[in-house]
Write a protein that holds these residues in place. Structure first.
Motif, PDB file in Angstrom:
ATOM      1  N   LEU A   7       0.790  -1.202  -0.015  1.00 54.81           N
ATOM      2  CA  LEU A   7       0.044   0.069  -0.055  1.00 54.81           C
ATOM      3  C   LEU A   7       0.699   1.226   0.151  1.00 54.81           C
ATOM      4  N   THR A   8       1.846   1.166   1.124  1.00 54.72           N
ATOM      5  CA  THR A   8       2.794   2.444   1.132  1.00 54.72           C
ATOM      6  C   THR A   8       3.611   2.678  -0.407  1.00 54.72           C
ATOM      7  N   TYR A  60       8.807   3.343   7.530  1.00 53.10           N
ATOM      8  CA  TYR A  60      10.170   3.432   7.695  1.00 53.10           C
ATOM      9  C   TYR A  60      10.820   2.996   6.217  1.00 53.10           C
ATOM     10  N   PRO A  61      10.460   2.130   5.348  1.00 48.22           N
ATOM     11  CA  PRO A  61      10.935   1.950   4.102  1.00 48.22           C
ATOM     12  C   PRO A  61      10.834   3.254   3.214  1.00 48.22           C
ATOM     13  N   TYR A  68      26.816   7.698  -0.271  1.00 49.83           N
ATOM     14  CA  TYR A  68      26.445   7.768   0.736  1.00 49.83           C
ATOM     15  C   TYR A  68      24.967   6.831   1.356  1.00 49.83           C
ATOM     16  N   ARG A  69      24.482   6.156   0.407  1.00 50.69           N
ATOM     17  CA  ARG A  69      23.378   5.393   0.722  1.00 50.69           C
ATOM     18  C   ARG A  69      23.495   4.475   2.102  1.00 50.69           C
ATOM     19  N   VAL A  70      24.716   3.612   2.114  1.00 48.62           N
ATOM     20  CA  VAL A  70      24.516   2.842   3.379  1.00 48.62           C
ATOM     21  C   VAL A  70      24.919   3.654   4.417  1.00 48.62           C
ATOM     22  N   PHE A  71      25.532   4.919   4.408  1.00 45.90           N
ATOM     23  CA  PHE A  71      25.496   5.734   5.556  1.00 45.90           C
ATOM     24  C   PHE A  71      24.124   6.287   5.831  1.00 45.90           C
ATOM     25  N   ILE A  72      23.366   6.545   5.123  1.00 45.58           N
ATOM     26  CA  ILE A  72      22.081   7.139   5.183  1.00 45.58           C
ATOM     27  C   ILE A  72      21.305   5.798   6.023  1.00 45.58           C
ATOM     28  N   GLY A  73      21.215   4.474   5.351  1.00 44.82           N
ATOM     29  CA  GLY A  73      20.749   3.534   6.218  1.00 44.82           C
ATOM     30  C   GLY A  73      21.046   3.528   7.553  1.00 44.82           C
ATOM     31  N   LEU A  74      22.690   3.572   7.931  1.00 45.82           N
ATOM     32  CA  LEU A  74      23.053   3.709   9.341  1.00 45.82           C
ATOM     33  C   LEU A  74      22.288   4.760  10.155  1.00 45.82           C
ATOM     34  N   LEU A  75      22.384   5.934   9.585  1.00 42.59           N
ATOM     35  CA  LEU A  75      21.766   7.186  10.293  1.00 42.59           C
ATOM     36  C   LEU A  75      20.153   6.711  10.599  1.00 42.59           C
ATOM     37  N   LEU A  76      19.595   6.173   9.767  1.00 47.51           N
ATOM     38  CA  LEU A  76      18.154   5.908  10.038  1.00 47.51           C
ATOM     39  C   LEU A  76      18.006   4.669  10.906  1.00 47.51           C
ATOM     40  N   ASN A  77      18.846   3.633  10.961  1.00 46.68           N
ATOM     41  CA  ASN A  77      18.805   2.867  12.172  1.00 46.68           C
ATOM     42  C   ASN A  77      19.194   3.146  13.410  1.00 46.68           C
ATOM     43  N   ILE A  78      20.197   4.111  13.345  1.00 42.53           N
ATOM     44  CA  ILE A  78      20.299   4.641  14.685  1.00 42.53           C
ATOM     45  C   ILE A  78      19.283   5.533  15.116  1.00 42.53           C
TER      46      ILE A  78
END
Length: 526
Positions: free
Chosen positions: A135-136, A187-188, A202-212
């Motif tokens: 849906l999202t 979240y997705p 920087y995509r992996v780094f953005i994923g890290l920031l979101l998880n933090i």
């Protein structure tokens, strides 16, 4: 910061906290005549309680059963409710309960020993994620990331907030299901929104920031729950601030890539101009012409790809024809099921570990805090050690910690908590590694579809994790260890992707990790 599905699930468990005991009228009524007594704040440690209530396998008093009163017992004035008053060979279910905590859903809806009734609250929410993701995704692709993010957060907050006034258990579950239909997808959406605003570097780094951010949100939620223990008031404080997401609609924008994909060149130009102004950069005067040309080339490329795909066999057939890729399609869903099951189950059960002697807020916050170093460790090791050692190591460390946890005596709280936190930290390492590693195992043309397949199957793990409180004190940890061991072992049959370029075709993906692929990679690097 985000209060996501993990936080909602954990505090669904917190709201359903069960510290109850059987109400024994024979002893309680007699005691109430001699001392000031309130059944709702009874001392669970009265001397006679151990005479009337059996113990569980872990040594704690049973919450839901009691010994039958001995019909041949002759009351004596010398002893108050002695062991001889009860027939300790016959155990029966409790008819009435004493609640230590009246701030919970358990108390309001009478779920004292209805284990499945409590776990159903979070299980139904987990099932809603199967609806929320497609849906999202549809809203995000059709009307934009900003729209999808705003709608999901606001709608989730409205349904969640409505539970404050709920007086029916079944309506409470329905509202939770409706809330998660929306919050299960934001979240997705946030991940896509963040990664599309930056370059691939920087995509992996953005994923890290979101998880933090996820972990920080859970920590804040724990602190708020410590200050506001009643679940209804906690609901207000958790959801009312998220209604301000409407300000996000005004202050934020869709990514430039999305605007271009929809042919909205003027909006893309305005966004780029604003970005350039903030970064003090100068843009070309014929920016719209450049954007249109880029879009036309992209559409032409996509058209050629569609024509090629018409001539190609179905994806299922192609996967079957390339056995190395087929093996990965069978293995990677096991990783996703395992890490989602363990991560969410450890979060959910964190408020019930170590017994009632430990403040549950401290334990919950500690379990949330440990996610931060877990994500950072995974991020750093991925760029130093490689994918396979990090992923398999995360699974094996988690399995070892959960098995060890079972053999530690209850009295050694510090050791038990340390092992529990090691398991949670390892699951955080699994998350970031699995996301990166899985995406590298598949060719670019089919990466989205094959990763989505693993992710969707992985939802089985997060859904089943919500019933683990009903499985007893030991079985869940045995399941964690077994699944982690199996998943860690399966890592060895997949190729290492560290330092490899993304593959584009099934043939290249099949050669991934082989000597032939390595020689081609060295040639391209040179």
């Amino acid at each position: 910061m985000e209060i996501t599905l993990a936080g909602h699930a954990v505090w669904g468990r917190r709201m359903c906290e069960r510290n109850v005991a059987c109400l024994n009228r024979a002893c309680s009524d007699a005691e109430s005549q001699s001392v000031t007594f309130d059944l709702e704040v009874i001392d669970f440690n009265n001397n006679w309680v151990s005479n009337a209530i059996p113990k569980t396998s872990s040594g704690s008093l049973d919450n839901c059963r009691r010994f039958v009163q001995n019909v041949s017992y002759i009351p004596s004035s010398n002893d108050f409710c002695p062991a001889t008053m009860f027939d300790q060979q016959i155990i029966t279910e409790c008819e009435e309960y004493i609640y230590e905590n009246r701030n919970t859903v358990v108390y309001d809806f009478g779920l004292a020993c209805n284990e499945w009734g409590r776990t159903s609250i979070s299980t139904m929410s987990a099932l809603a994620t199967f609806i929320s993701l497609p849906l999202t995704g549809f809203i995000s692709d059709r009307w934009g990331r900003k729209t999808a993010f705003t709608i999901t957060v606001f709608s989730s907050s409205v349904f969640g907030l409505a539970r404050y006034w709920c007086t029916s258990y079944h309506i409470f579950i329905i509202l939770g299901f409706a809330s998660t239909i929306f919050n299960g997808g934001y979240y997705p959406t946030a991940f896509i929104l963040g990664t599309e605003l930056v370059g691939s570097k920087y995509r992996v780094f953005i994923g890290l920031l979101l998880n933090i951010g996820l972990a920080l949100g859970e920590i804040v939620l724990g602190l708020v729950a410590w200050a506001v223990p009643h679940w209804r008031n906690l609901t207000l404080l958790a959801y009312i601030p998220t209604l301000t997401i409407v300000l996000f609609w005004v202050a934020y924008t869709n990514p430039v890539r999305w605007y271009i994909s929809k042919g909205l060149y003027k909006e893309a130009e305005n966004t780029l101009i604003n970005i350039a102004r903030v970064n003090k950069k100068h843009l070309s005067d014929n920016l719209i012409t450049i954007l249109k040309r880029a879009r036309e080339e992209q559409m032409k490329k996509e058209g050629l790809e569609r024509e090629e795909r018409k001539k190609e066999p179905w994806l299922v057939v192609q996967v079957w024809q390339h056995k190395p890729v087929l093996i990965r399609c069978l293995v990677s869903p096991v990783w996703w099921i395992t890490f989602t099951f363990i991560y969410y189950a450890l979060a959910i059960n964190s408020v019930g570990i170590l017994g009632i002697r430990q403040p549950i807020h401290n334990v919950y916050i500690a379990v949330a805090v440990i996610d931060i170093p877990g994500h950072i460790i995974g991020y750093l090791l991925l760029h130093k050690v490689g994918r396979k050692p990090v992923l398999s190591g995360g699974f094996f460390v988690c399995a070892a910690s959960q098995i060890s946890y079972l053999f530690v005596p209850n009295e050694l709280y510090a050791v038990s908590l340390t092992l529990y936190l090691i398991g949670k930290c390892s699951s955080s390492v699994m998350i970031i590694t699995t996301y990166v590693y899985t995406s590298e195992l598949y060719p670019t043309r089919y990466r989205q579809s094959l990763v989505a397949l693993s992710s969707m199957i992985g939802r089985i793990g997060s859904t089943v994790s919500h019933i683990t409180p009903a499985l007893g004190d030991q079985l869940p940890y045995i399941l964690y260890a077994c699944l982690a061991t199996i998943a860690g072992t399966l890592v060895f049959i997949t190729p290492e992707t560290f330092g490899s370029k993304y593959t584009d075709t099934m043939e290249e993906a099949s050669e991934l990790g082989s000597i032939f692929h390595k020689s081609k990679r060295q040639e391209s690097d040179n």
